[in-house]
Design a protein around this motif. Structure first.
Motif, PDB file in Angstrom:
ATOM      1  N   ILE A  34       0.951  -1.065   0.139  1.00  7.75           N
ATOM      2  CA  ILE A  34       0.056   0.197  -0.054  1.00  7.75           C
ATOM      3  C   ILE A  34       0.861   1.395  -0.089  1.00  7.75           C
ATOM      4  O   ILE A  34       1.638   1.287   0.581  1.00  7.75           O
ATOM      5  N   GLN A  38      -2.121   6.232   0.479  1.00  5.01           N
ATOM      6  CA  GLN A  38      -3.023   5.256   1.231  1.00  5.01           C
ATOM      7  C   GLN A  38      -3.192   4.859   2.615  1.00  5.01           C
ATOM      8  O   GLN A  38      -3.896   4.766   3.259  1.00  5.01           O
ATOM      9  N   ALA A 362     -13.565  -0.261   4.702  1.00  5.08           N
ATOM     10  CA  ALA A 362     -12.492  -0.004   3.537  1.00  5.08           C
ATOM     11  C   ALA A 362     -13.035   1.018   2.592  1.00  5.08           C
ATOM     12  O   ALA A 362     -14.317   1.250   2.326  1.00  5.08           O
ATOM     13  N   ASP A 367     -10.485  -4.189   0.225  1.00  8.74           N
ATOM     14  CA  ASP A 367      -9.291  -3.349   0.749  1.00  8.74           C
ATOM     15  C   ASP A 367      -9.755  -3.621   2.481  1.00  8.74           C
ATOM     16  O   ASP A 367     -10.562  -4.117   2.753  1.00  8.74           O
ATOM     17  N   SER A 392      -4.788   0.844   7.678  1.00  9.16           N
ATOM     18  CA  SER A 392      -5.782  -0.133   6.899  1.00  9.16           C
ATOM     19  C   SER A 392      -5.580  -1.658   7.314  1.00  9.16           C
ATOM     20  O   SER A 392      -4.789  -2.470   6.414  1.00  9.16           O
ATOM     21  N   GLY A 396     -12.258  -5.212   6.200  1.00  9.99           N
ATOM     22  CA  GLY A 396     -12.995  -4.154   5.545  1.00  9.99           C
ATOM     23  C   GLY A 396     -14.603  -4.086   5.477  1.00  9.99           C
ATOM     24  O   GLY A 396     -15.085  -3.011   5.369  1.00  9.99           O
TER      25      GLY A 396
END
Length: 431
Positions: A34, A38, A362, A367, A392, A396
């Motif tokens: 990522i 992001q 997400a 994601d 992250s 998700g």
């Protein structure tokens, strides 16, 4: 023989934990891909802002409405004597797959960090055209973590599609969790009595929030008129006698859209008619408050600067009102505590010891999301993973956080994956 059985279960558990650790490593490796941009997908939402004025908390007020006893008695006299949770567990005829048998695509829904310590997958054919929702357990229901002699997990699902083919219906899997190496379950359709108990209809709602407390099950009612929550009595499960796609009274008996059992509502909490009344979208139980409390939050789109509200209702201490909210004159349940968070776009909520945990979905399908921890005095923290420390890391699509106090685990589900991980590991991963 019993010792060898325990030894086999212990070795299987060790193998499963090792497998899940390997899955987490693979997910972490994917997270390192990522980009830095992001990794900072969500700005730090800072501290929680308390809501204290009557004008701020009035939109959170709910009014209780109980189904008349005569209607419940009429329905049970027509359908047969109600049963409890143990009878549903005894009829369990379906099984979940453990993580080793899940597909790589299913396991991708697991959190990257912290690592799940238990994971199971639902049967594809059995859940096709159904969307996973909230989770609650017997750890919520009773302070010893069991309902009677049983450890139980409840998993809510809502049917996708049109009204003509049952779209919008809600059902709950009653999962026998006495042996975590082999989870079995049976389906129960959530229903609402109509015609003064002469019939019932299906609850039409995405069950994004659900809490089992004492002998009551409270579920969100996002698509069912002006009701905010429906209340179900876990000792009033009814048997469906006709296996068909219909719901309610049919020729020859009663049908529950293919489910073996029906759970008719015994009450509801309706939104007040004030402008700006707020519907609970997500629920959990907090046993660290006195009295125990129902935690709720609303969903606000991640776009814009509008903050999302989180609040709690006290449960009644009156033994004649087991599992119901504390109400004042007129049957109104008022928020005992309320906050605004800038973590808009958040979903599941959990509160414990003045800490609030919020899952953020997400940004794109496939994601991973973000898990924040906030309070009213310190900046928010999020789980992080990968070489660039991306936030992250959470599942998700998870729509629920349910804490099983006796084991220290948090249960949730995402897509067709039901999983658990220690709350302590969540706290360790917050940076």
């Amino acid at each position: 023989m019993k010792q060898r059985g325990r030894h086999r279960r212990r070795k299987r558990g060790q193998a499963l934990r090792a497998f899940l650790a390997g899955t987490a490593l693979a997910l972490t490796a994917a997270a390192t891909m990522i980009s830095t941009s992001q990794a900072t997908v969500a700005a730090n939402p800072g501290t929680l802002k308390p809501l204290t004025s009557a004008a701020e908390t009035a939109p959170l007020r709910l009014r209780e409405s109980l189904v008349p006893q005569r209607a419940l008695d009429r329905l049970s006299s027509e359908m047969g004597r109600p049963v409890g949770v143990s009878a549903v567990l005894d009829s369990a005829d379906r099984s979940l797959r453990d993580a080793i048998e899940c597909t790589a695509g299913e396991r991708a829904a697991l959190p990257v960090e912290p690592t799940a310590t238990a994971a199971y997958c639902w049967d594809t054919a059995d859940t096709r055209s159904w969307r996973a929702g909230a989770v609650t357990t017997s750890g919520d229901a009773d302070d010893d973590g069991r309902w009677g002699a049983n450890r139980v997990i409840l998993s809510a699902w809502s049917r996708t599609g049109t009204a003509a083919d049952g779209g919008g219906l809600a059902r709950v899997a009653f999962v026998d969790a006495n042996d975590l190496d082999q989870l079995t379950y049976s389906w129960v359709l959530l229903a609402v009595p109509v015609d003064d108990g002469r019939d019932f209809r299906g609850l039409v709602s995405q069950v994004s929030g659900m809490v089992w407390y004492q002998n009551k099950l409270l579920v969100t009612a996002s698509g069912d008129g002006g009701d905010a929550l429906y209340v179900y009595d876990m000792d009033r499960v009814q048997r469906a006698t006709v296996d068909s796609a219909a719901v309610g009274r049919v020729r020859g008996g009663w049908s529950a859209h293919g489910a073996q059992w029906v759970l008719p509502a015994v009450g509801s909490y309706r939104l007040t008619d004030q402008a700006g009344a707020t519907r609970p979208d997500y629920l959990s139980l907090d046993r660290s408050t006195a009295p125990d409390s129902l935690v709720a939050s609303e969903w606000i789109s991640g776009a814009g600067d509008t903050g999302a509200r989180m609040w709690r209702y006290d449960f009644s201490a009156d033994p004649r009102r087991s599992g119901l909210l504390a109400t004042a004159t007129g049957g109104y349940a008022r928020a005992a505590e309320a906050y605004v968070t800038k973590a808009s776009g958040s979903g599941p909520v959990l509160s414990r010891d003045s800490q609030w945990y919020l899952g953020r979905a997400a940004r794109a399908e496939g994601d991973h999301g973000t898990l924040w921890r906030q309070n009213a005095s310190n900046p928010a923290k999020a789980t992080r993973c990968g070489t660039d420390e991306t936030r992250s890391c959470w599942s998700g699509e998870a729509e629920s956080l349910s804490y099983w106090e006796q084991t220290g685990d948090v249960w949730s589900q995402s897509g067709r994956v039901l999983f658990a991980l220690p709350l302590a590991s969540i706290d360790r991963s917050l940076k």
